[in-house]
Design an enzyme around this catalytic site. Structure first.
Site, short mmCIF file in Angstrom:
data_model
loop_
_atom_site.label_atom_id
_atom_site.label_comp_id
_atom_site.label_asym_id
_atom_site.label_seq_id
_atom_site.Cartn_x
_atom_site.Cartn_y
_atom_site.Cartn_z
CE1 TYR A 215 -2.37 -5.49 11.83
CE2 TYR A 215 -4.53 -6.76 11.20
CZ TYR A 215 -3.64 -5.90 10.87
OH TYR A 215 -3.79 -5.15 9.60
CG LEU B 106 -1.85 -1.15 1.25
CD1 LEU B 106 -2.98 -0.95 2.44
CD2 LEU B 106 -2.89 -1.39 0.19
N GLY C 168 2.55 1.99 8.47
CA GLY C 168 3.69 1.26 8.94
C GLY C 168 3.14 0.41 10.23
CG LEU D 33 6.61 2.51 13.31
CD1 LEU D 33 5.58 1.43 12.70
CD2 LEU D 33 6.20 3.76 13.15
CG ASP E 22 8.84 0.44 5.23
OD1 ASP E 22 9.10 -0.78 6.28
OD2 ASP E 22 7.71 0.36 4.90
CB SER F 254 -6.97 -3.89 10.23
OG SER F 254 -7.55 -5.05 9.63
CG ASN F 255 -10.57 -6.90 7.84
OD1 ASN F 255 -11.19 -7.98 8.40
ND2 ASN F 255 -10.01 -6.70 7.14
#
Ligand code: 15L
Length: 269
Positions: A138, A17, A74, A54, A36, A113-114
């Site tokens: 997650y 993405l 990220g 991160l 990244d 996210s879903n």
């Protein structure tokens, strides 16, 4: 008021993405800062490449210097043991929003996210008000990120759109994705709206115009999102392509539901 973006930061810019957006936004902003932990190749015209972890607060503070808006992609992108999720998606999200606050960044588009809502049954239609029901560590970290975004939007005026991305990829590969798929061009269209529309805090679904979608995306459609693709074109080859796990097939999160599952399927619904 729409925000003025002189410098846009994309985290996770080496992923699928991220590299899609890198291409999409090439030449669109005076400065495009790409970050990244993985290699980013060579800088194109107007690009700044800044590798960062991160979990490293000082590095993330430096990353946000001069940044007007950020697309935060990220982090850990799938299920993982707690220490991994904790570093990348909990500590990482705190570092991102704290750095944005210190830098005066005005907007963050967050790749949720879903899986933040993955334990809702497929029979339930969700809109932007649907509460979190994470299906994994997650997914739980993404639900946390949505609340971090809300807190900083209200407390510090950093506007945020949290994208509950379905399955953003080149093409759908199973029956579930006839509902959850988002084409890469539609993903770019959604991020365009997330960067330019006037709002304080929004939840949107990262999904194409799929007739089998479980999500009512009318809120972000009202802000201008017009998906152009549909997973239905792949229906003939994908109907019947399902997993062998009933818990996966009952819930929206699909294959993230069954691993480690020791609950009572009937009582989640
Ligand atoms: C996600 O959140 C993952 O990042 C992606 O790899 C897919 O598994 C997607 O969800 C999905 O649910 O299809």
């Amino acid at each position: 008021m729409p925000i003025r973006i002189d410098r846009l930061l994309i985290t996770g810019a080496a992923g699928l993405l991220g590299s899609t957006l890198r291409h999409h936004y090439a030449g669109r902003f005076p400065h495009l800062r790409l970050s990244d932990r993985a290699p980013l190749g060579t800088a194109g015209r107007g690009e700044e490449l800044v590798p960062a972890e991160l979990r490293d607060a000082a590095a993330i503070d430096a990353l946000f210097e001069g940044v007007d808006a950020c697309v935060h992609l990220g982090g850990q992108p799938v299920e993982a043991p707690w220490p991994t999720v904790l570093e990348a998606n909990i500590v990482g999200v705190i570092n991102v929003w704290e750095a944005a606050r210190k830098a005066g960044t005005k907007r963050i588009v967050f790749a949720s996210s879903n899986h933040a809502i993955g334990f809702h049954p497929r029979s339930r239609r969700l809109d932007h008000t649907a509460p979190a029901r994470p299906d994994s560590r997650y997914g739980l970290s993404k639900a946390f990120g949505e609340d971090v975004a809300l807190y900083y939007a209200n407390k510090h005026g950093i506007s945020a759109m949290c994208l509950r991305i379905g399955s953003a990829r080149e093409r759908p590969i199973d029956e579930r994705m006839l509902s959850t798929w988002q084409s890469l061009p539609d993903f770019c269209r959604l991020v365009d709206v997330a960067l330019t529309a006037d709002y304080v805090y929004e939840i949107a679904y990262g999904v194409s115009a799929n007739p089998r979608s479980w999500w009512d995306n009318s809120r972000v459609e009202g802000l201008g999102y017009r998906p152009q693709d549909s997973a239905e074109a792949f229906a003939a080859e994908l109907v019947g392509k399902v997993t062998a796990e009933p818990v996966n097939e009952l819930f929206q999160g699909g294959p993230f539901c069954a691993p480690d599952f020791t609950g009572d399927m009937e009582r989640i619904v």
